[in-house]
Design a protein around this motif. Structure first.
Motif, mmCIF file in Angstrom:
data_model
loop_
_atom_site.group_PDB
_atom_site.id
_atom_site.type_symbol
_atom_site.label_atom_id
_atom_site.label_comp_id
_atom_site.label_asym_id
_atom_site.label_seq_id
_atom_site.Cartn_x
_atom_site.Cartn_y
_atom_site.Cartn_z
ATOM 1 N N LYS A 136 43.268 35.020 35.548
ATOM 2 C CA LYS A 136 42.187 35.625 36.344
ATOM 3 C C LYS A 136 42.594 36.959 36.979
ATOM 4 N N ASP A 137 43.733 36.994 37.627
ATOM 5 C CA ASP A 137 44.164 38.227 38.304
ATOM 6 C C ASP A 137 44.365 39.368 37.312
ATOM 7 N N ALA A 138 44.952 39.034 36.166
ATOM 8 C CA ALA A 138 45.175 40.059 35.136
ATOM 9 C C ALA A 138 43.842 40.579 34.608
ATOM 10 N N PHE A 139 42.876 39.681 34.461
ATOM 11 C CA PHE A 139 41.548 40.079 33.987
ATOM 12 C C PHE A 139 40.879 41.027 34.986
ATOM 13 N N ILE A 140 40.946 40.677 36.275
ATOM 14 C CA ILE A 140 40.319 41.526 37.297
ATOM 15 C C ILE A 140 40.987 42.905 37.337
ATOM 16 N N LYS A 141 42.296 42.920 37.183
ATOM 17 C CA LYS A 141 43.011 44.197 37.177
ATOM 18 C C LYS A 141 42.540 45.089 36.021
ATOM 19 N N LEU A 142 42.403 44.473 34.828
ATOM 20 C CA LEU A 142 41.960 45.255 33.670
ATOM 21 C C LEU A 142 40.498 45.676 33.788
ATOM 22 N N LEU A 143 39.708 44.899 34.542
ATOM 23 C CA LEU A 143 38.320 45.295 34.804
ATOM 24 C C LEU A 143 38.273 46.672 35.461
ATOM 25 N N THR A 144 39.208 46.897 36.382
ATOM 26 C CA THR A 144 39.210 48.175 37.111
ATOM 27 C C THR A 144 39.728 49.331 36.251
#
Length: 379
Positions: free
Chosen positions: A203-211
């Motif tokens: 989840k955290d990695a996904f949110i980071k890549l979202l940005t």
């Protein structure tokens, strides 16, 4: 006082912003309260027109649940209040207002003009599924446990169930609607309640890549970029995906729901021989649940087949208003969550004894067309 919904905005590398919503009532498993709805709806309306907002990310606080359903304890209290009021017509204005605003919120999510990501981990039930199912990018994880268990509280599968249960493969929608069976992430993808499976740890990695995505002015381009990102995460998470019970029991579910009347369908489900614990729990839920709820759900899915999403919500608001008046709903909540005796006194012993006139009454509109609280939905 803690805010029941937290809002914050994540700045992206290219100057755009991701709007993040967190349902913040972990003690109640993020049950969707009237206060939450009052906060969510205007904020989403604002973000829909805000040019710098590229996408929405909706999640629940804590590990246990995205959202375990509507705030039915509050609705129980509103319904009980009516019993002491003289000259009441039996309809709870509080119950009607809650469902009206909930369905407006659900419809807004379904029709949102920007990518709308829902992180559906943990428990996603009833009103929680109403929030999730309208998202453009619906993510489930290895902990997702999804159900429309309204038969256990004398209600029926609302929040758009008339629409999305009818769009499931084979007879999954009917089976899930009348048994309240709980399903996992693989099941959710199979029956079109979810789009992507991503392991919780990512989840955290996904949110980071979202940005870091190159967000555009075009909503279509942004949908495509987000889809590609989620597909890459899904590939990395494949080993965590559980087996689908709906797929495994596809032939049996089609067989037991193949009759042209509810009585034979229920009889067939209850007498089916199957040694799988998941199917057995569905049988027990149907046997113990409200026969009236099952009858309403069966009729609801028949009527809902030909209705638009907005018309489904209009029909459901009428059914919910009637549910608040009739007494089955208040008794179901009492038995499950108030007295917790788990011994509801249902109005009817079986679907065979349900009075069709009562079911007809549920489907007779309380309002004239132009007076319906959702008359402008979808216009």
């Amino acid at each position: 006082m803690t805010q029941v919904v937290n809002f914050h905005e994540l700045n992206c590398d290219n100057g755009k912003t991701i709007a993040v919503i967190t349902l913040n009532s972990p003690k109640s498993l993020n049950a969707l309260s009237a206060d939450m709805i009052e906060l969510l709806y205007p904020k989403l309306k604002q973000w829909q027109t805000q040019e710098n907002i590229a996408a929405i990310f909706l999640q629940g606080e804590g590990e246990k649940a995205f959202c375990a359903g509507g705030d039915i304890v509050h609705m129980y209290q509103a319904m009980k209040k009516l019993e002491t009021q003289e000259n009441s017509d039996g309809y709870s204005s509080e119950v009607i207002e809650y469902f009206t605003k909930e369905y407006q919120l659900d419809y807004l999510i379904h029709t949102f003009n920007k990518p709308f990501i829902v992180w559906g981990s943990g428990i996603v039930m009833g009103g929680g599924l109403g929030l999730m199912v309208g998202g453009s990018h619906r993510v489930v994880t290895e902990s997702s446990r999804i159900a429309m268990p309204e038969i256990n509280i004398g209600l029926y599968p609302d929040v758009g169930g008339s629409y999305f249960l009818n769009r499931m493969p084979d007879s999954c929608g009917l089976f899930l609607g009348i048994t309240g069976a709980s399903i996992n992430a693989a099941d959710a993808k199979y029956c079109h309640l979810a789009d992507y499976f991503v392991a919780n740890d990512n989840k955290d990695a996904f949110i980071k890549l979202l940005t870091q995505l190159d967000w555009q002015e075009s909503s279509k381009a942004n949908h495509e970029s987000l889809t590609n990102l989620l597909l890459s995460f899904e590939q990395d998470s494949a080993s965590y995906l559980p087996d689908s019970k709906l797929k495994e029991h596809k032939a049996l579910i089609n067989q037991v729901t193949s009759f042209d009347n509810l009585n034979d369908i229920v009889k067939s489900i209850l007498t089916a021989e199957c040694e799988d614990k998941w199917f057995n729990r569905a049988q027990k839920s149907l046997a113990h649940g409200s026969a009236l709820s099952a009858s309403i759900a069966y009729r609801q899915l028949q009527v809902g087949k030909s209705l638009s999403l907005a018309d489904c919500f209009r029909m459901e608001l009428n059914l919910s208003a009637k549910s608040g008046k009739f007494g089955e709903f208040v008794e179901g909540v009492r038995a499950l969550l108030i007295d917790k005796d788990n011994s509801p006194q249902w109005h009817f012993d079986s679907v065979a004894t349900v009075d069709n006139k009562v079911v007809d009454w549920f489907f007779e509109s309380k309002w004239a067309k132009e007076e319906h609280p959702l008359v402008n939905l979808g216009l």
